[in-house]
Design an enzyme around this catalytic site. Structure first.
Site, PDB file in Angstrom:
ATOM      1  N   CYS A   1       0.851  -1.202   0.000  1.00  0.00           N
ATOM      2  CA  CYS A   1       0.000   0.000   0.000  1.00  0.00           C
ATOM      3  C   CYS A   1       0.883   1.247   0.000  1.00  0.00           C
ATOM      4  O   CYS A   1       1.833   1.345   0.783  1.00  0.00           O
ATOM      5  CB  CYS A   1      -0.912  -0.007   1.224  1.00  0.00           C
ATOM      6  SG  CYS A   1      -2.039   1.397   1.234  1.00  0.00           S
TER       7      CYS A   1
ATOM      8  N   CYS B   1       0.500   4.732   6.941  1.00  0.00           N
ATOM      9  CA  CYS B   1      -0.151   4.584   8.254  1.00  0.00           C
ATOM     10  C   CYS B   1       0.798   3.832   9.205  1.00  0.00           C
ATOM     11  O   CYS B   1       1.171   2.675   8.924  1.00  0.00           O
ATOM     12  CB  CYS B   1      -1.472   3.844   8.106  1.00  0.00           C
ATOM     13  SG  CYS B   1      -2.472   4.502   6.751  1.00  0.00           S
TER      14      CYS B   1
ATOM     15  N   CYS C   1       0.264   0.087  10.264  1.00  0.00           N
ATOM     16  CA  CYS C   1      -0.266  -0.916   9.335  1.00  0.00           C
ATOM     17  C   CYS C   1       0.782  -1.872   8.749  1.00  0.00           C
ATOM     18  O   CYS C   1       1.776  -1.446   8.156  1.00  0.00           O
ATOM     19  CB  CYS C   1      -1.012  -0.221   8.205  1.00  0.00           C
ATOM     20  SG  CYS C   1      -1.871  -1.422   7.161  1.00  0.00           S
TER      21      CYS C   1
ATOM     22  N   CYS D   1     -16.875  -8.632   5.263  1.00  0.00           N
ATOM     23  CA  CYS D   1     -16.188  -7.355   5.025  1.00  0.00           C
ATOM     24  C   CYS D   1     -14.913  -7.595   4.213  1.00  0.00           C
ATOM     25  O   CYS D   1     -14.066  -8.388   4.627  1.00  0.00           O
ATOM     26  CB  CYS D   1     -15.784  -6.718   6.343  1.00  0.00           C
ATOM     27  SG  CYS D   1     -17.139  -6.582   7.500  1.00  0.00           S
TER      28      CYS D   1
ATOM     29  N   CYS E   1     -19.768  -5.367   3.253  1.00  0.00           N
ATOM     30  CA  CYS E   1     -19.019  -4.198   3.714  1.00  0.00           C
ATOM     31  C   CYS E   1     -17.694  -4.214   2.967  1.00  0.00           C
ATOM     32  O   CYS E   1     -17.112  -5.293   2.783  1.00  0.00           O
ATOM     33  CB  CYS E   1     -18.786  -4.315   5.217  1.00  0.00           C
ATOM     34  SG  CYS E   1     -17.805  -2.971   5.903  1.00  0.00           S
TER      35      CYS E   1
ATOM     36  N   CYS F   1     -19.482   2.882   8.259  1.00  0.00           N
ATOM     37  CA  CYS F   1     -18.853   2.117   9.336  1.00  0.00           C
ATOM     38  C   CYS F   1     -17.539   2.840   9.610  1.00  0.00           C
ATOM     39  O   CYS F   1     -16.642   2.837   8.756  1.00  0.00           O
ATOM     40  CB  CYS F   1     -18.614   0.680   8.873  1.00  0.00           C
ATOM     41  SG  CYS F   1     -17.642  -0.283  10.047  1.00  0.00           S
TER      42      CYS F   1
ATOM     43  N   ARG G   1     -18.121  -2.381  17.324  1.00  0.00           N
ATOM     44  CA  ARG G   1     -17.388  -3.581  16.928  1.00  0.00           C
ATOM     45  C   ARG G   1     -16.070  -3.647  17.667  1.00  0.00           C
ATOM     46  O   ARG G   1     -15.197  -2.802  17.462  1.00  0.00           O
ATOM     47  CB  ARG G   1     -17.128  -3.537  15.413  1.00  0.00           C
ATOM     48  CG  ARG G   1     -18.289  -2.976  14.651  1.00  0.00           C
ATOM     49  CD  ARG G   1     -18.034  -2.907  13.171  1.00  0.00           C
ATOM     50  NE  ARG G   1     -18.116  -4.216  12.568  1.00  0.00           N
ATOM     51  CZ  ARG G   1     -17.834  -4.455  11.295  1.00  0.00           C
ATOM     52  NH1 ARG G   1     -17.385  -3.480  10.518  1.00  0.00           N
ATOM     53  NH2 ARG G   1     -17.966  -5.652  10.805  1.00  0.00           N
TER      54      ARG G   1
END
Ligand code: SAM
Ligand code: DTB
Ligand code: SF4
Length: 319
Positions: free
Chosen positions: A52, A56, A59, A96, A127, A187, A259
């Site tokens: 990616c 972040c 991550c 998801c 999702c 969400c 969640r």
């Protein structure tokens, strides 16, 4: 404009209460809105893994850090159908799909749309979490039948820039705007344990609270410290801070699914039980989240059984 009930000072006072007073208040709100022991079960699939371009700091999938993760191209539809069918069989009602993208490449959207249709055809809620969206992307996902778009604020606007440099908080809020405009349910939640303060946690919740449409699904993740990322050695989160944050989330969002997401593998059962009492009523089931470990299904079943809570219902039907 009607004045909102909650502001920073009121939230701080709420969260600073004696622990049992706060939990009692949250559980009272919880019981007014959900059946005792009620739980939602979801399963995750990583449909595009690693490499990616975003940075972040938490991550494992960021190309900026060497985490040893094996990258994988966009999944084919048949593999998604197999994963979603297994998830349904194990008792998930929501599937998801997450992709390690800054934003979904236009050329890949038709395949993601086909994945959403396939998940819906199995009778599951859908999702996806694909990164930043433009208005036409959101419309295409809605047309495919998407129920929820997961896009976390992760923290307060102030703390955000210390964990991510490749995009802004405004970018994140703009995507939530496109999701709402397309009629997809939001969400959105965050991660605790990145070194943020209680005020950062409250500010994140208040930003969600101030959205024009109240989110019906709020993931609270506890940081999973991943070797190779800048947050690998972040000091562990005090479990009582996690429980208090969930309680405040329940009080601010009485009807939302809260969640208890990443981090359960590093949580003792008693902490999870307190989180459920404070208002958490949605879990990811299955051995992996996107790339990180999650408790084994059998462990979750035993815990939920001990607490007399709803269990994931094993289902053999195709749809
Ligand atoms: N790329 C998309 C995005 O960032 O929106 C979707 C996938 S991303 C992995 C989804 C969420 O997973 C992040 O927003 C973050 O809240 C959570 N997450 C990622 N790594 C995590 C970690 N190490 N611990 C806890 N939560 C994590
Ligand atoms: C969310 O807030 N947590 C889930 C889901 N939304 C996509 C993801 C957690 C990811 C944890 C790290 C990993 O598995 O790679
Ligand atoms: Fe990429 Fe999402 Fe991971 Fe950030 S959280 S590095 S955007 S996959």
């Amino acid at each position: 404009m009607t004045e909102l009930l909650w502001n920073e000072q009121k939230c701080l006072t709420l969260m600073d209460q004696p622990f049992f007073e706060l939990i009692h208040e949250a559980y009272t709100v919880h019981k007014q809105n959900f059946k005792v022991g009620d739980m939602e079960f979801c399963t995750l699939a990583s449909i595009k893994t690693g490499a990616c371009p975003e940075d972040c700091a938490y991550c494992p999938q960021s190309a900026h850090y060497n985490t040893g993760l094996k990258k994988e191209k966009l999944m084919d539809i048949d593999s998604v159908i197999t994963a979603a069918s297994n998830a349904k069989q194990n008792g998930a009602t929501r599937f998801c799909m997450g992709a390690a993208w800054r934003s979904p490449p236009k050329k890949d959207l038709p395949r993601v749309a086909a994945m959403i249709r396939a998940v819906k055809d199995l009778g599951l809620e859908s999702c996806v979490t694909l990164g930043l969206l433009e208005a036409d992307d959101a419309v295409a996902l809605k047309e495919a039948g998407l129920d929820f778009y997961n896009h976390n604020l992760d923290s307060s606007a102030e703390f955000y820039s210390t964990i991510i440099q490749t995009r802004t908080y405004e970018d994140r809020l703009n995507t939530l705007k496109q999701v709402m405009a397309a009629g997809i349910k939001v969400c959105s939640g965050g991660i605790l344990g990145m070194g943020e303060t209680r005020i950062d946690r409250i500010r994140m919740l208040l930003t969600l609270y101030e959205l024009p449409i109240s989110p019906k699904s709020i993931p609270i993740n506890q940081l999973i410290p991943i070797p190779g990322t800048p947050l690998a050695k972040a000091p562990p989160l005090d479990p009582f801070e996690l429980i208090r944050t969930i309680a405040v989330t329940r009080i601010l969002f009485p009807e939302a699914r809260i969640r208890l997401s990443a981090g359960r593998e590093n949580m003792v059962d008693e902490t999870q039980a307190w989180c459920f009492m404070a208002g958490a009523n949605s879990l990811f089931i299955g051995d992996t989240l996107l790339t990180a470990k999650n408790p084994r299904l059998e462990h979750d079943r035993i815990l939920l059984q001990k607490l007399n809570m709803q269990l994931p219902e094993v289902c053999n039907a195709k749809s």
